[in-house]
Design a protein around this motif. Sequence first.
Motif, PDB file in Angstrom:
ATOM      1  N   LEU A   1       1.238  -1.397  -0.189  1.00 21.42           N
ATOM      2  CA  LEU A   1      -0.171  -0.265   0.107  1.00 21.42           C
ATOM      3  C   LEU A   1       0.686   0.998  -0.307  1.00 21.42           C
ATOM      4  O   LEU A   1       0.817   2.314  -0.703  1.00 21.42           O
ATOM      5  CB  LEU A   1      -1.094  -0.002   1.481  1.00 21.42           C
TER       6      LEU A   1
ATOM      7  N   LEU B   1       1.605   3.137  -3.295  1.00 21.44           N
ATOM      8  CA  LEU B   1       0.565   3.418  -4.541  1.00 21.44           C
ATOM      9  C   LEU B   1       1.021   4.965  -3.949  1.00 21.44           C
ATOM     10  O   LEU B   1      -0.444   5.584  -4.932  1.00 21.44           O
ATOM     11  CB  LEU B   1      -0.793   3.030  -3.472  1.00 21.44           C
TER      12      LEU B   1
ATOM     13  N   HIS C   1       0.043  -9.732  -8.017  1.00 21.42           N
ATOM     14  CA  HIS C   1       0.324  -8.485  -7.940  1.00 21.42           C
ATOM     15  C   HIS C   1       1.248  -7.522  -8.069  1.00 21.42           C
ATOM     16  O   HIS C   1       1.651  -6.222  -7.734  1.00 21.42           O
ATOM     17  CB  HIS C   1      -1.093  -8.561  -7.083  1.00 21.42           C
TER      18      HIS C   1
ATOM     19  N   GLN D   1       3.240  -4.434  -9.964  1.00 20.28           N
ATOM     20  CA  GLN D   1       2.889  -3.272  -8.980  1.00 20.28           C
ATOM     21  C   GLN D   1       4.267  -2.603  -9.462  1.00 20.28           C
ATOM     22  O   GLN D   1       4.106  -1.383  -9.801  1.00 20.28           O
ATOM     23  CB  GLN D   1       3.051  -3.527  -7.906  1.00 20.28           C
TER      24      GLN D   1
ATOM     25  N   LYS E   1      -3.259   1.415 -12.311  1.00 17.29           N
ATOM     26  CA  LYS E   1      -3.049   0.760 -10.858  1.00 17.29           C
ATOM     27  C   LYS E   1      -4.125   1.036  -9.276  1.00 17.29           C
ATOM     28  O   LYS E   1      -4.750   0.365  -8.552  1.00 17.29           O
ATOM     29  CB  LYS E   1      -1.919   2.546 -10.557  1.00 17.29           C
TER      30      LYS E   1
ATOM     31  N   GLN F   1      -6.332  -2.213 -10.383  1.00 16.98           N
ATOM     32  CA  GLN F   1      -5.693  -3.084  -9.511  1.00 16.98           C
ATOM     33  C   GLN F   1      -6.013  -3.124  -8.116  1.00 16.98           C
ATOM     34  O   GLN F   1      -6.572  -4.596  -7.565  1.00 16.98           O
ATOM     35  CB  GLN F   1      -4.464  -3.430  -9.189  1.00 16.98           C
ATOM     36  N   THR F   2      -5.801  -2.573  -7.783  1.00 20.38           N
ATOM     37  CA  THR F   2      -6.662  -1.757  -5.776  1.00 20.38           C
ATOM     38  C   THR F   2      -8.051  -1.855  -5.834  1.00 20.38           C
ATOM     39  O   THR F   2      -8.010  -2.459  -4.519  1.00 20.38           O
ATOM     40  CB  THR F   2      -5.719  -0.172  -5.652  1.00 20.38           C
TER      41      THR F   2
ATOM     42  N   HIS G   1      -8.574  -2.040  -1.223  1.00 26.28           N
ATOM     43  CA  HIS G   1      -8.421  -0.934  -0.850  1.00 26.28           C
ATOM     44  C   HIS G   1      -9.011   0.473  -1.588  1.00 26.28           C
ATOM     45  O   HIS G   1      -8.337   1.316  -2.549  1.00 26.28           O
ATOM     46  CB  HIS G   1      -6.934  -0.959  -0.965  1.00 26.28           C
TER      47      HIS G   1
ATOM     48  N   GLN H   1      -7.376   4.257  -1.304  1.00 27.76           N
ATOM     49  CA  GLN H   1      -6.258   4.302  -1.707  1.00 27.76           C
ATOM     50  C   GLN H   1      -6.322   4.325  -3.595  1.00 27.76           C
ATOM     51  O   GLN H   1      -5.581   4.935  -3.959  1.00 27.76           O
ATOM     52  CB  GLN H   1      -4.981   3.114  -1.540  1.00 27.76           C
ATOM     53  N   ALA H   2      -7.022   3.421  -3.721  1.00 25.32           N
ATOM     54  CA  ALA H   2      -7.777   3.382  -5.236  1.00 25.32           C
ATOM     55  C   ALA H   2      -8.266   5.027  -5.867  1.00 25.32           C
ATOM     56  O   ALA H   2      -8.224   5.401  -6.555  1.00 25.32           O
ATOM     57  CB  ALA H   2      -8.907   2.315  -5.647  1.00 25.32           C
TER      58      ALA H   2
END
Length: 351
Positions: free
Chosen positions: A16, A19, A122, A126, A152, A155-156, A161, A164-165
């Motif tokens: 995390l 990110l 994953h 990243q 990104k 994926q997040t 999450h 963060q996404a």
Amino acid sequence: MDPERRQTLKGAAFSLAGLVTPPEQWWEGSLSATVTRPATTGRPVGAEDVAGVREMTQLLSQREQRRGGADGRAALVAYLRTDVAAYLEGRFSHADVRRDMFTAAGELAYLAGWTSFDASEHVLAQKWFDLALQISAEADDAPLAGHILRAKAHQTLDLGHPAQALQLAEASLAHRRYRQACHRERALLGVVHARALACAGRRQQALTALLSAEDDLRRAEPADGEPARVFFFSEASLAHETARTLQALGDLHGAERQFVRSVRTRRAQPFARTHSVTLGLLGAVQIQRGAVDAACATWTQALDAMEGVQSGRARDTVVQMRRALSPYRARGGAALALLDDRARAVISRVR
């Protein structure tokens, strides 16, 4: 150009901390470094070399849509490690050729990240996405950077999450990344942003973002000089992401309608991997609202569509299918037992 050989990736977890999006000064600093970079003594690189990289990227992108990210990924990475790495160290015939080559390399590095994501690798995804971002900054290609940040965010979201996404999705739309993008790419960025807003509990903003994405796609024209990387994004793709957004908002009937729209408007064979994932998610919505027979029929179609597909995301929909069917196994029945047997076989086959 070789994040997969780093020993530190062994046993690593999705980070995390990784990110966090770089500040705007980082993008400008990367461009300044490009302008002042001294000439190299590598091989001569011209426009035909750029065209060759783009041709390979399109071929591999189409294959990924048909066969899944786990199939052919080794060839993609090998091409990046050898030919593309050599091009980036070459002597360019013109500054425009250098910029175009870095954009082409950034798109291929992005594809390495996307195929890793689809293969459920994953951490590797990243790393590749981060490398692709660096290359896009050096190319001063803001829309490509937005495309990567959108991936990104996708994926997040899938990894659970949402906060963060949402930061990543907002960054994909910021500054020149949205403003300089073609309408089709704007729609892609916008609909992933809508889903991120929905997952973060911001309902009205999510619905507004969906309408904006629909407007952008309505304005899209191939004659606008669209980059090849958005070839896959169509009405079917928009409907798929709209369905996921509505599902996150708790609108199961709306999500089902949009998944059905996606299935009906997609050309199934060239996009077999995406088609199988859409069917898997449609079945999950149907069983969530209690339509068990409809879900089983849809999942049967999903398993048919997965023939020859190697995709961790497709496999995940089958795992979730078996989990959702678990409460109904006690009812017995030959059709359900057959579906469950087929699902186990797919899970064992798909990487």
